[in-house]
Design a protein around this motif. Sequence first.
Motif, mmCIF file in Angstrom:
data_model
loop_
_atom_site.group_PDB
_atom_site.id
_atom_site.type_symbol
_atom_site.label_atom_id
_atom_site.label_comp_id
_atom_site.label_asym_id
_atom_site.label_seq_id
_atom_site.Cartn_x
_atom_site.Cartn_y
_atom_site.Cartn_z
ATOM 1 N N LEU A 59 0.859 -1.193 0.000
ATOM 2 C CA LEU A 59 0.000 0.000 0.000
ATOM 3 C C LEU A 59 0.890 1.236 0.000
ATOM 4 C CD1 LEU A 59 -3.021 0.790 0.169
ATOM 5 C CD2 LEU A 59 -2.720 0.957 2.636
ATOM 6 N N VAL A 60 0.691 2.095 -0.992
ATOM 7 C CA VAL A 60 1.494 3.305 -1.098
ATOM 8 C C VAL A 60 0.560 4.500 -1.260
ATOM 9 C CG1 VAL A 60 3.449 2.072 -2.100
ATOM 10 C CG2 VAL A 60 1.723 3.089 -3.610
ATOM 11 N N ALA A 61 1.164 5.681 -1.314
ATOM 12 C CA ALA A 61 0.378 6.902 -1.454
ATOM 13 C C ALA A 61 0.542 7.463 -2.872
ATOM 14 C CB ALA A 61 0.817 7.936 -0.418
ATOM 15 N N MET A 62 -0.417 8.286 -3.250
ATOM 16 C CA MET A 62 -0.356 8.956 -4.543
ATOM 17 C C MET A 62 -0.940 10.347 -4.366
ATOM 18 S SD MET A 62 -1.783 7.643 -8.231
ATOM 19 C CE MET A 62 -3.517 7.790 -7.857
ATOM 20 N N ASP A 63 -0.352 11.325 -5.039
ATOM 21 C CA ASP A 63 -0.898 12.674 -4.907
ATOM 22 C C ASP A 63 -2.180 12.791 -5.724
ATOM 23 O OD1 ASP A 63 0.767 14.749 -7.413
ATOM 24 O OD2 ASP A 63 0.137 12.652 -7.475
ATOM 25 N N ARG A 64 -2.905 13.859 -5.491
ATOM 26 C CA ARG A 64 -4.239 13.993 -6.089
ATOM 27 C C ARG A 64 -4.188 14.109 -7.600
ATOM 28 N NH1 ARG A 64 -9.061 12.995 -3.370
ATOM 29 N NH2 ARG A 64 -8.280 12.476 -1.316
ATOM 30 N N SER A 65 -3.063 14.555 -8.159
ATOM 31 C CA SER A 65 -2.974 14.660 -9.615
ATOM 32 C C SER A 65 -2.790 13.295 -10.262
ATOM 33 C CB SER A 65 -1.795 15.563 -9.992
ATOM 34 O OG SER A 65 -0.569 14.917 -9.680
ATOM 35 N N THR A 96 -0.002 11.752 -10.566
ATOM 36 C CA THR A 96 1.265 11.656 -11.294
ATOM 37 C C THR A 96 2.412 11.207 -10.409
ATOM 38 O OG1 THR A 96 1.704 13.991 -10.833
ATOM 39 C CG2 THR A 96 0.588 13.460 -12.913
ATOM 40 N N LEU A 97 2.198 11.216 -9.125
ATOM 41 C CA LEU A 97 3.299 10.930 -8.207
ATOM 42 C C LEU A 97 2.944 9.780 -7.272
ATOM 43 C CD1 LEU A 97 5.995 12.347 -7.825
ATOM 44 C CD2 LEU A 97 4.962 13.726 -6.036
ATOM 45 N N ILE A 98 3.696 8.708 -7.370
ATOM 46 C CA ILE A 98 3.505 7.587 -6.442
ATOM 47 C C ILE A 98 4.590 7.683 -5.377
ATOM 48 C CG2 ILE A 98 3.611 5.083 -6.194
ATOM 49 C CD1 ILE A 98 2.327 4.831 -8.899
ATOM 50 N N ILE A 99 4.149 7.645 -4.153
ATOM 51 C CA ILE A 99 5.073 7.834 -3.031
ATOM 52 C C ILE A 99 5.099 6.554 -2.217
ATOM 53 C CG2 ILE A 99 5.589 9.272 -1.031
ATOM 54 C CD1 ILE A 99 3.390 11.211 -2.469
ATOM 55 N N PRO A 100 6.268 5.902 -2.126
ATOM 56 C CA PRO A 100 6.325 4.632 -1.394
ATOM 57 C C PRO A 100 6.205 4.856 0.104
ATOM 58 C CG PRO A 100 8.513 5.319 -2.014
ATOM 59 C CD PRO A 100 7.576 6.310 -2.632
ATOM 60 N N ARG A 101 6.042 3.760 0.815
ATOM 61 C CA ARG A 101 5.975 3.848 2.275
ATOM 62 C C ARG A 101 7.249 4.483 2.810
ATOM 63 N NH1 ARG A 101 4.589 -1.593 5.394
ATOM 64 N NH2 ARG A 101 2.880 -1.454 3.934
ATOM 65 N N GLY A 109 7.932 7.579 2.317
ATOM 66 C CA GLY A 109 8.283 8.675 1.430
ATOM 67 C C GLY A 109 7.607 9.992 1.779
#
Lengths: 233, 199
Positions: free
Chosen positions: B44-50, B52-57, B59
């Motif tokens: 499970l990772v994060a992503m910004d609202r656009s 375009t950006l996947i942010i790992p745990r 991050g």
Amino acid sequence: MRTINIANAAKRDAQVGFEAPPKRERVFQALLDGQRPANVRYVKATTTAAALQREFGGLEALGQAMIDGDPEIDLETVGKLIESPLRLYVTAEGEIAYRVRLQQVVYNPDGTERERRELSRTPANVSVEVPIGWSKRSISKADAIRRFVFSRSYQLTHTNGLTFDFLYQMAEELQRDQVMRLVGSGPNGSGPLVLTTGGEPYRGFLEGRTDGQRYALILHLSNQELKTIGGAQ
Amino acid sequence: MARILSLTLGGHEFGVNPVKVDRTKLYGRTETVALDDSDNPCELVAMDRSGTLIIPRGGLGMGALADDGTWADRSELIAVGADGSPVPVHPSSYDTPVGLDRKVSADELLECNITAVYQLDDASAELTAAVGSDIYTFDYFYRAGHTGSQAFLLASGDAVFMLLGQASPFELLGLDAAAEVLELADDDADIDDLDFSMM
């Protein structure tokens, strides 16, 4: 205010409100001028050391690649403020997983795996057609605090004159007998309470207090007994 | 290494070792895992609202911004109370003996939501007897700092427990109306057979 459908000992039920008492912060972080800063989230990194090692074939190769390439920090990305990030799943290769199957893994207290099963979300049961029941089980307050850990509490609130009477009576009964009453789901009122779908199940105990024509009816929730690790209470 | 908490009660000093009693240690735990089509675990990772950006745990970081948008370093922040006055630093409860001189009722304990439970290992029979059926409270600071927890000490069976709580006070509610008391049925049912693992 959320609602709870609750019945009394006479099986009379009503929808009443319930909410957690507000938390009172006592200590805050502030700047020297007294200003309270806003907490924000920002991007620290968009990859991990493990992912880079996989990409370059090991730590030494990664280090050499950094020396050879002399990469710069992406200033457009690092430090970017993020509001309400979305959550998604990625595979081990870092690709977005568009279809996942959720499993629930149950572990024993010693950490060993007990079983695996498909994830099922227990539906909420506090505001449904079947009211939360007033069981026949009661316990003195002195015993209750020595047997159960009450980690959450909610105050039940009347919504009109009828429900004021309804709740006041319950509170008065409980105060008179100096007991807490087990309430819960199911025909006997002894099943667990689930406040939100997929949420943790709890045991619910009602506590009542009155002072003149004022009352407080508190639903204390517990999902842990007060006992020592590996031993009896 | 175990930290010894010194408690004084009735003129005697008792050294105990608080050991956290986690729910997982009593009943185990459940964990949700996501599997892809090949039954491999996903993360499970994060992503910004656009999108375009996947942010790992790991991050995402937390920071603080002043009203003018400038970065406020954590080292610049001070602890203040609700009235804005500075809050003093309290020493750790492990630095000096804690006096058990304030008793509370069960009602007062029930006005707190318990956030942590500790069994007091090495609690002697004398301490258990001295606590008896009383409930003691004190301000607990695991380490020196501004924010502590309200701790409750009580005995249950042969064990002594320290419960940390967060105050959750409630108000009595009123409305002009007469109340009628209902007769309670006799209660013979036992409360011992409740299942708390619920898994």
